[in-house]
Motif scaffolding. Structure first.
Motif, PDB file in Angstrom:
ATOM      1  N   PRO A 162       1.033  46.117  75.714  1.00 56.37           N
ATOM      2  CA  PRO A 162       0.047  45.205  74.681  1.00 56.37           C
ATOM      3  C   PRO A 162       0.108  46.580  73.491  1.00 56.37           C
ATOM      4  N   PRO A 163       0.842  46.616  72.570  1.00 53.74           N
ATOM      5  CA  PRO A 163       0.991  47.448  71.790  1.00 53.74           C
ATOM      6  C   PRO A 163      -0.366  47.816  70.891  1.00 53.74           C
ATOM      7  N   GLY A 164      -1.565  47.595  71.326  1.00 55.49           N
ATOM      8  CA  GLY A 164      -3.081  47.590  70.469  1.00 55.49           C
ATOM      9  C   GLY A 164      -2.350  48.524  68.839  1.00 55.49           C
ATOM     10  N   SER A 165      -3.451  48.805  68.443  1.00 53.56           N
ATOM     11  CA  SER A 165      -3.600  48.580  67.028  1.00 53.56           C
ATOM     12  C   SER A 165      -2.717  49.708  66.761  1.00 53.56           C
ATOM     13  N   VAL A 166      -1.154  49.976  67.056  1.00 54.48           N
ATOM     14  CA  VAL A 166      -0.256  50.761  66.361  1.00 54.48           C
ATOM     15  C   VAL A 166      -0.047  49.647  66.166  1.00 54.48           C
ATOM     16  N   PHE A 167       0.334  48.020  66.959  1.00 51.59           N
ATOM     17  CA  PHE A 167       0.627  46.801  66.122  1.00 51.59           C
ATOM     18  C   PHE A 167       1.115  46.747  65.305  1.00 51.59           C
ATOM     19  N   LYS A 168      -0.736  47.248  64.120  1.00 52.23           N
ATOM     20  CA  LYS A 168      -0.611  47.237  62.865  1.00 52.23           C
ATOM     21  C   LYS A 168       0.727  47.157  61.446  1.00 52.23           C
ATOM     22  N   VAL A 169       0.963  48.551  62.157  1.00 50.08           N
ATOM     23  CA  VAL A 169       2.230  48.799  61.403  1.00 50.08           C
ATOM     24  C   VAL A 169       3.249  47.426  60.937  1.00 50.08           C
ATOM     25  N   VAL A 170       3.734  46.842  62.244  1.00 51.58           N
ATOM     26  CA  VAL A 170       4.508  46.199  62.469  1.00 51.58           C
ATOM     27  C   VAL A 170       3.982  44.654  61.340  1.00 51.58           C
ATOM     28  N   ALA A 171       2.695  44.091  61.895  1.00 51.00           N
ATOM     29  CA  ALA A 171       2.057  43.126  60.757  1.00 51.00           C
ATOM     30  C   ALA A 171       1.949  43.474  59.819  1.00 51.00           C
ATOM     31  N   ALA A 172       1.674  44.793  58.904  1.00 54.57           N
ATOM     32  CA  ALA A 172       1.415  45.096  57.650  1.00 54.57           C
ATOM     33  C   ALA A 172       2.728  44.575  56.762  1.00 54.57           C
ATOM     34  N   LEU A 173       4.179  45.691  57.753  1.00 54.12           N
ATOM     35  CA  LEU A 173       4.976  45.312  56.597  1.00 54.12           C
ATOM     36  C   LEU A 173       6.076  43.568  56.791  1.00 54.12           C
ATOM     37  N   THR A 174       5.467  43.325  57.652  1.00 54.27           N
ATOM     38  CA  THR A 174       5.809  41.562  57.242  1.00 54.27           C
ATOM     39  C   THR A 174       5.474  40.806  56.066  1.00 54.27           C
ATOM     40  N   ALA A 175       3.986  40.935  57.301  1.00 57.26           N
ATOM     41  CA  ALA A 175       3.248  40.171  56.123  1.00 57.26           C
ATOM     42  C   ALA A 175       3.697  40.427  54.542  1.00 57.26           C
ATOM     43  N   GLN A 176       4.039  41.662  54.058  1.00 64.12           N
ATOM     44  CA  GLN A 176       4.523  41.962  52.816  1.00 64.12           C
ATOM     45  C   GLN A 176       5.757  41.465  52.476  1.00 64.12           C
ATOM     46  N   GLN A 177       6.715  41.890  53.246  1.00 62.88           N
ATOM     47  CA  GLN A 177       7.763  41.035  53.113  1.00 62.88           C
ATOM     48  C   GLN A 177       7.917  39.594  53.563  1.00 62.88           C
ATOM     49  N   ALA A 178       6.812  38.559  53.894  1.00 65.33           N
ATOM     50  CA  ALA A 178       6.722  37.059  53.575  1.00 65.33           C
ATOM     51  C   ALA A 178       6.179  36.819  52.070  1.00 65.33           C
ATOM     52  N   GLY A 179       5.108  37.903  51.694  1.00 64.31           N
ATOM     53  CA  GLY A 179       4.655  37.787  50.712  1.00 64.31           C
ATOM     54  C   GLY A 179       3.009  37.372  50.941  1.00 64.31           C
TER      55      GLY A 179
END
Length: 653
Positions: free
Chosen positions: A309-326
């Motif tokens: 499990p990547p832990g908190s470092v995954f938040k970087v990906v979550a932030a980017l994909t959520a912005q792209q999704a609007g």
């Protein structure tokens, strides 16, 4: 009467034609075609195989990582072994009389008249003494070979090792390999086997009745030269690799560093590792067994085969994909009271109360609450069934190279775990589930599994503001330094460049005034993210990934230390030292911090009920020892498979 004379001339004509045909054939065979001459002389010829040198492997700066060292195979022709000093031969090559008899028996069963291997890989020191007494050993001669040697004893999982071919290897090669040949078994030795191996040659040598060499047959007309294998230039920086392995000594985990602009891997550490020289020579079987039963699995290739499990470092990906999704933008604010509430009185806690939190602050402070809200809106508020929204969320992760192998030039790469919606529908017994059912994925926990290589590649994507090159370990092949086409293709990660800046700002602040403050590098703006991964089977895992400098990045890195605790305490200092070493060729972290990392032993206590086999000094190599080695290799792969299942189980809470 006329009929009699006609038959007479016909018969004479037939006999004459046959005679002329035979004469012409004999003339062709004896004067024009010399193949039968060569065949007739085979009983006084010795065909000596000339083995090619495998290609050397260099680091990115031309420093040697792998080279060759001469050794010798002792060959025997059983029918010619007369009146030899058996005791002396046994003493010189380190075998006993029983071993001698077994070898002679095996060689005689193979063929009394043809040469076969009596003893393999005799070191040059032993050969020097043996050569002085070869006149006492009728029917024996030596063949030059090469073995691999590793001057710095580093990068074992990257470089790999070679081993003797088995029947399946010979069959798959369509006859290229023969019994006694060697083949790459792991690492780049296996991935680039066809380039490294070269082409064997044959030398036809005349011998007398006493089997003594009398020179080359027909001036070498029928000899073929051995062609050395192609050399490889790796992407590794040897000095950086040495430092990384020192920092990871007595720790379980991985370090992967990538040059973002090319995808070239600068450092590749799987810890604990092993000395690759142990996989060379006549003691290889015993050494292999030792490592096979080592409870810390030094031969397990963690950067590409361990899934965490990547832990908190995954938040970087979550932030980017959520912005792209609007779903969010840099100004989106969620209130953090110390945790995210979901379901019936359930809470996913933060380590602190952040209050009103925007995107940049969410990365800087690593706010769990923020990403609980983000995940809920991604799945539950998009005007479609949650399972369909989940698949859109998953598609965004796949574009970041998660869930599938990245295609590194090493065998055995795993893809991690990013399960499709059908997995949860089957698990929950309905497709009516919502984000609360797997909310832990919002902060990189739960069923998510990512390899350390994928973690480093995420940082390369962020450093490049939206794209990556396939990570690879070989940057040049042969004298022309050819680069494989698949490693030059730019791969888009699915998020527009404009969405990266707020995330990068948050990562910069995480280092300058956040969770990784103690690992700042004076004069270098490092953008990073710490993580502390929950581990139900022991202490939490420490994670840190980063890139530097912020503008025109030179290095992207992921450090994963198992059972170490906080990412900012253990993983971040390791990454900081490696980044500064690569950029400035120095390390400025306080000496007490360096010593703390270098001298720390964080190996967990391991319980094992597996009985370790007795390992004895090898005095005799027989068929029985070969069978044991093959059985050990099968057990090793089965054991690795069990470990993968165990790592996967640790992700599912």
């Amino acid at each position: 009467m006329n009929s009699y004379f006609e038959r007479k001339y016909v018969i004479q004509g037939i006999i004459l034609i046959i005679a002329l045909t035979i004469v012409a054939r004999l003339f062709y065979l004896q004067v024009i075609d010399d193949s039968y001459l060569l065949s007739a002389n085979n009983n006084v010829l010795r065909k000596v195989i000339e083995y090619p040198a495998r290609g050397v492997i260099l680091d990115r700066n031309g420093k040697i990582l792998v080279q060759n060292e001469p050794v010798y195979d002792l060959m025997v022709i059983p029918r010619e072994t007369r009146n030899i000093d058996t005791a002396l031969l046994c003493r010189l090559i380190g075998i006993d009389k029983e071993g001698f008899d077994k070898r002679i028996k095996k060689a005689r069963e193979h063929s009394p008249y043809r040469a076969s291997i009596f003893e393999k890989l005799i070191p040059k020191e032993t050969f020097a003494v043996l050569q002085e007494h070869m006149d006492k050993f009728n029917g024996f001669y030596t063949v030059d070979r090469n073995i691999r040697t590793y001057p710095d004893s580093i990068a074992a999982q990257f470089l790999g090792y070679i081993q003797e071919v088995n029947d399946k290897d010979i069959e798959r090669s369509n006859g290229f390999y023969r019994s006694g040949d060697y083949i790459g078994a792991s690492g780049v030795e296996r991935s680039y086997e066809e380039l490294l191996r070269g082409t064997r040659g044959v030398k036809n040598q005349m011998v007398d009745a006493l089997n003594r060499p009398q020179g080359s047959f027909m001036d070498g007309k029928y000899d073929t030269l051995a062609i050395a294998g192609e050399g490889l230039i790796s992407s590794l920086d040897k000095e950086l690799q040495i430092l990384a392995e020192k920092l990871m000594k007595n720790k379980l985990g991985s370090v992967v560093a990538i040059e973002p602009s090319t995808g070239e891997i600068l450092t590749y550490v799987s810890s604990p590792s092993y000395n690759p020289n142990l996989m060379v020579g006549r003691e290889r079987g015993n050494n292999y067994m030792e490592m096979l039963y080592d409870p810390y699995k030094p031969m397990f290739n963690r950067p590409i085969q361990a899934s965490y499990p990547p832990g908190s470092v995954f938040k970087v990906v979550a932030a980017l994909t959520a912005q792209q999704a609007g779903i969010i933008n840099p100004q989106t604010i969620f209130h953090c009271p110390g945790g995210y509430r979901y379901g019936r009185n359930a809470i996913m806690r933060c380590t602190h109360v952040d209050g009103p939190t925007d995107l940049v602050k969410s990365i800087q402070k690593s706010c769990n609450t923020y990403y609980g809200y983000v995940y809920a809106q991604m799945l539950d508020s998009r005007g479609m069934p949650t399972h369909k929204a989940y698949d859109l969320w998953r598609d965004g992760l796949l574009k970041f190279g998660l869930g599938n192998p990245l295609g590194i030039d090493l065998p055995g790469e795993k893809g991690g775990n990013v399960f499709p919606s059908e997995y949860y529908t089957k698990h929950f017994g309905s497709d009516k589930w919502t984000s609360s059912y797997n909310i832990s994925q919002s902060i990189g926990q739960g069923q998510l599994g990512i390899t350390p290589l994928q973690m480093a590649n995420i940082m390369a994507i962020v450093a490049n503001r939206g794209y990556y090159y396939r990570p690879h370990l070989i940057k040049g092949i042969g004298e022309k330094k050819i680069v494989k086409k698949e490693f030059t293709e730019k791969i888009w990660a699915g998020v527009d460049a404009k969405h990266y800046e707020p995330v990068i700002e948050g990562m910069s602040r995480a280092v300058s005034s956040g969770t990784a403050t103690a690992s700042r590098i004076p004069g270098i703006e490092m953008c990073g993210k710490t993580g502390t991964v929950q581990n139900p089977h022991g202490e939490n895992h420490a994670v840190f990934f980063a890139f530097a400098p912020r503008d025109n990045p030179k290095i992207a890195i992921a450090v994963f230390v198992e059972n170490a605790g906080y990412g900012g305490t253990w993983a971040a200092p390791i990454a900081s030292m490696l980044i500064e070493k690569y950029i400035r060729d120095t390390v400025s972290l306080p000496k007490y911090v360096q010593d703390r990392i270098l001298n720390a032993s964080i190996l967990p206590k391991v319980k094992t009920t597996e009985k370790k086999p007795e390992v004895r000094e090898k005095k005799d190599s027989t068929d029985k020892s070969k069978a044991a080695n093959n059985k050990a290799q099968t057990a090793f792969y089965q054991d690795n498979k069990k470990r993968e299942l165990l790592v996967h189980h640790s992700q599912v809470r």
